[in-house]
Design a protein around this motif. Structure first.
Motif, short mmCIF file in Angstrom:
data_model
loop_
_atom_site.label_atom_id
_atom_site.label_comp_id
_atom_site.label_asym_id
_atom_site.label_seq_id
_atom_site.Cartn_x
_atom_site.Cartn_y
_atom_site.Cartn_z
N ALA A 136 4.59 -0.82 -9.32
CA ALA A 136 3.54 0.02 -8.73
C ALA A 136 2.30 0.07 -9.63
O ALA A 136 1.16 -0.07 -9.15
N THR B 81 -1.41 -1.52 -8.78
CA THR B 81 -2.56 -0.61 -8.81
C THR B 81 -3.66 -1.16 -9.71
O THR B 81 -4.85 -1.09 -9.38
N VAL C 173 -3.31 1.41 -2.26
CA VAL C 173 -1.96 1.09 -2.70
C VAL C 173 -1.05 2.29 -2.45
O VAL C 173 -1.37 3.41 -2.88
N ASP C 174 0.04 2.06 -1.75
CA ASP C 174 1.03 3.11 -1.48
C ASP C 174 2.42 2.51 -1.73
O ASP C 174 3.12 2.10 -0.81
N ILE C 175 2.78 2.44 -3.01
CA ILE C 175 4.08 1.91 -3.41
C ILE C 175 4.86 3.05 -4.06
O ILE C 175 4.45 3.58 -5.09
N ASP C 176 5.95 3.42 -3.44
CA ASP C 176 6.76 4.53 -3.91
C ASP C 176 8.18 4.02 -4.14
O ASP C 176 8.94 3.80 -3.19
N LEU C 177 8.53 3.82 -5.41
CA LEU C 177 9.84 3.29 -5.76
C LEU C 177 10.56 4.31 -6.63
O LEU C 177 9.98 4.85 -7.58
N GLU D 200 10.62 -7.77 -9.46
CA GLU D 200 9.28 -7.25 -9.74
C GLU D 200 8.27 -8.38 -9.90
O GLU D 200 7.15 -8.31 -9.36
N TYR E 174 5.15 -8.99 -7.42
CA TYR E 174 3.80 -8.88 -7.99
C TYR E 174 2.97 -10.11 -7.64
O TYR E 174 1.82 -9.99 -7.19
N THR F 270 1.65 -1.46 0.97
CA THR F 270 2.71 -0.45 0.99
C THR F 270 3.99 -1.08 0.46
O THR F 270 4.22 -2.28 0.62
N ARG G 139 8.32 0.07 -0.25
CA ARG G 139 9.41 1.03 -0.23
C ARG G 139 10.71 0.32 -0.60
O ARG G 139 10.84 -0.91 -0.42
N LEU H 169 7.79 -4.84 1.19
CA LEU H 169 6.37 -4.82 0.87
C LEU H 169 5.57 -5.31 2.07
O LEU H 169 6.03 -6.20 2.81
#
Length: 454
Positions: free
Chosen positions: A337, A341, A353-357, A366, A370, A392, A394, A402
């Motif tokens: 994340a 960002t 950017v809306d990445i919530d891990l 990763e 990326y 996004t 999740r 993604l």
């Protein structure tokens, strides 16, 4: 048109018009050729070569099965008897591999009633010697299935073939009754229980029964041949476990190669950071000291030294950017994340950017995610004409999802470039899926699904 790469890295394009109805163009792997004829042409079956081919297959199987049954009996008795001397153990081991040559013969004999070839399930061996050959074959499950086929052929094949042979012989005898009566004195011929036949015409009922028996034998041979072929294909064909094992090993070896590449990349990054980069810094400082030592009247030398310092600074900045592109430090320290960002902040197109891990992901996951995002941002900046990009991410059910969406002109074709195809290859290593949806007029959406099980 949506274009999708699955875990095997194959690009598939589908439209609603391309989909065939369920079951169409499918082939039943257990459908035997002789059974197809019986099913499609039940009345015309007897006018084809298939009854004779089926009889040849069943009767030859009975002869082979009987010979194998005798050989197995003799070898087992010899092995048990001589086991006290140690030689019997070798004989018993040899019995375990007797199915290998028998199966090779059966794969050729089966072509009598089913032209579909049967592959050899055994691995190729060369230069291993007799001991190595036995060891390799005894470790293969196919060898034991072939031994089971030998026993099955010896018992059931012999019994069914003998029954068909008796039916054919007795029916043929009855069918030829008028000829027998004509050739032999009537008082010496008794075809059916009762009085001796007095004339050839009196033997016609027996002949009719014989022809009916021959017809039944033809159909029985076809049915038995199909059943034996199905049994042979079930026991002698390659199974999925060997293929699955090889696929798993291939996947693991490919993952090991990726890990080795990642380790080598980190070594290069470290060498650039600690070696070339530090040398450029030292060179810049040396040039600065030299500039201070040059006399004021030597303006030309001072100008050249200043230019050299400027070029050194540019080279140092390019080297630092190269190191960041190889693997950003923020990705190592803070995760996906934060790294995405940071890339979004420097992107010329505004990015949300809306990445919530909930936690850190495996390193390879990763890294793959990326570089997928950076490639998507680079493509959007070059070709899409977009004014905004949404990212996004999740984690659900152990899989990373993604999505990178831009509001550009669309019409992207993943097949024309190597960038997305390279990302698809990365996804294939992790058994992930990369989907690009880009209709004309936009928007363009790149979806990534990666398992995080490692």
């Amino acid at each position: 048109m949506p274009k999708r790469w699955s875990g095997d890295g194959v690009l598939a394009e589908t439209t609603a018009g391309d989909r065939a109805p369920s079951g169409e163009h499918e082939r039943d792997n257990w459908d035997v050729a002789v059974w197809k004829v019986l099913r499609d042409r039940p009345l015309g079956y007897l006018l084809t070569p298939w009854p004779l081919r089926s009889l040849a297959y069943v009767l030859s199987g009975a002869v082979l099965g009987y010979a194998l049954l005798i050989a197995l009996t003799v070898l087992v008795l010899a092995g048990v008897t001589l086991s006290v001397f140690g030689v019997g153990l070798l004989i018993l081991v040899a019995i375990a591999t007797i199915g290998v040559p028998v199966a090779a013969v059966e794969r050729r004999r089966i072509r009598l009633v089913d032209p579909e070839p049967m592959a050899d399930p055994h691995s190729l061996l060369s230069g291993v010697g007799l001991k190595g050959w036995f060891r390799a074959r005894l470790e293969e499950r196919a060898t034991w299935r072939e031994l089971g086929y030998v026993v099955t052929l010896g018992v059931l094949g012999t019994a069914s073939g003998a029954a068909v042979a008796l039916l054919v012989a007795f029916s043929g005898f009855l069918a030829a009754a008028p000829l027998l009566v004509w050739a032999v004195a009537p008082e010496t011929v008794t075809l059916l229980p009762g009085d001796p036949v007095a004339a050839p015409a009196d033997a016609l009922p027996a002949s009719a029964v014989g022809f009916v028996g021959l017809v039944l034998a033809g159909y029985a041979a076809g049915l038995l041949a199909g059943a034996q072929v199905k049994a042979a294909r079930f026991l002698l064909s390659p199974r999925d476990e060997g293929l699955s094992t090889r696929v798993i090993e291939l996947t693991r070896s490919r993952a090991r190669l990726v890990d080795a590449f990642e380790a080598e990349r980190r070594r290069i990054e470290r060498d650039l950071h600690d070696g070339a980069q530090q040398q450029l810094v030292a060179l810049s400082m040396t040039l600065g000291l030299a500039e201070m030592q040059v006399r004021e009247e030597n303006a030309r030398a001072r100008e050249l030294i200043a230019r050299a310092r400027g070029e050194t600074g540019l080279a140092l900045e390019q080297l630092r950017r190269l190191v960041r592109d190889i693997h950003p430090q923020v990705l190592t320290d803070h995760g996906l994340a934060a790294a995405v960002t940071e890339v979004a902040l420097h992107n010329p197109i505004p990015v949300t950017v809306d990445i919530d891990l909930p936690h850190r992901l495996p390193t390879l996951v990763e890294t793959t995610a990326y570089f997928t995002v950076t490639e998507a941002l680079a493509n959007a900046g070059k070709h899409s004409g977009a004014s905004h990009i949404d990212i996004t991410g999740r984690l659900r059910d152990g899989r990373l999802y993604l999505a990178v969406t831009d509001d550009g002109r669309g019409g992207a074709d993943p097949g024309t470039g190597a960038g997305l195809r390279g990302l698809a290859d990365r996804m294939a290593i992790l058994r992930g899926r990369l989907t690009v949806v880009s209709p004309l007029g936009g928007p363009t959406e790149l979806r990534v699904e990666v398992p995080c099980s490692g």
